[in-house]
Design a protein around this motif. Structure first.
Motif: not given
Length: 123
Positions: A3, A7, A10, A43, A46-47, A52
């Motif tokens: 990460l 990230a 976030y 974002a 992507n997470l 995540y």
């Protein structure tokens, strides 16, 4: 996936918001960080793709176990480092800013040493 600082920020923000709000949505994150909703959406994608977070059909965002582990680690670092800097006489504003930068780059070994030092001083 390793990460990056963004990230981690976030994930930390989702954790903090989840402690204040009944549910966390992208708009809450955008408002908290003063970011555009489109940036937050990218974002979150992507997470989510990297497991995540999970996002419900209603748009509610939840940390996975992995995401929560990372978020809690970063948040612990933030709290301890900012507290330590304030104890050293750094103003609260600067301590919070610097802790936010340091929390992402400090090694586990150095952080544990600072934690141990603080525990000794309290004890």
């Amino acid at each position: 996936m390793s990460l990056n600082e963004s990230a981690e920020n976030y994930l930390e923000t989702i954790l903090i918001l989840s402690q204040k709000l009944p549910v966390v949505r992208s708009v809450d994150i955008a408002n908290e960080l003063n970011f555009k909703k489109s940036s937050v959406s990218t974002a979150m994608k992507n997470l989510r793709e990297n497991h995540y977070i999970t996002v419900t059909e209603a748009g509610f965002i939840y940390l996975t176990d992995t995401g929560k582990e990372v978020a809690e680690m970063i948040y612990e670092r933030h709290k301890i480092l900012s507290s330590w800097l304030k104890q050293l006489g750094v103003s609260e504003e600067i301590a919070l800013e610097d802790a936010c930068k340091i929390e992402h780059v400090i090694s586990k070994e150095s952080f544990e040493a600072i934690k141990k030092l603080i525990a000794i001083k309290k004890g």
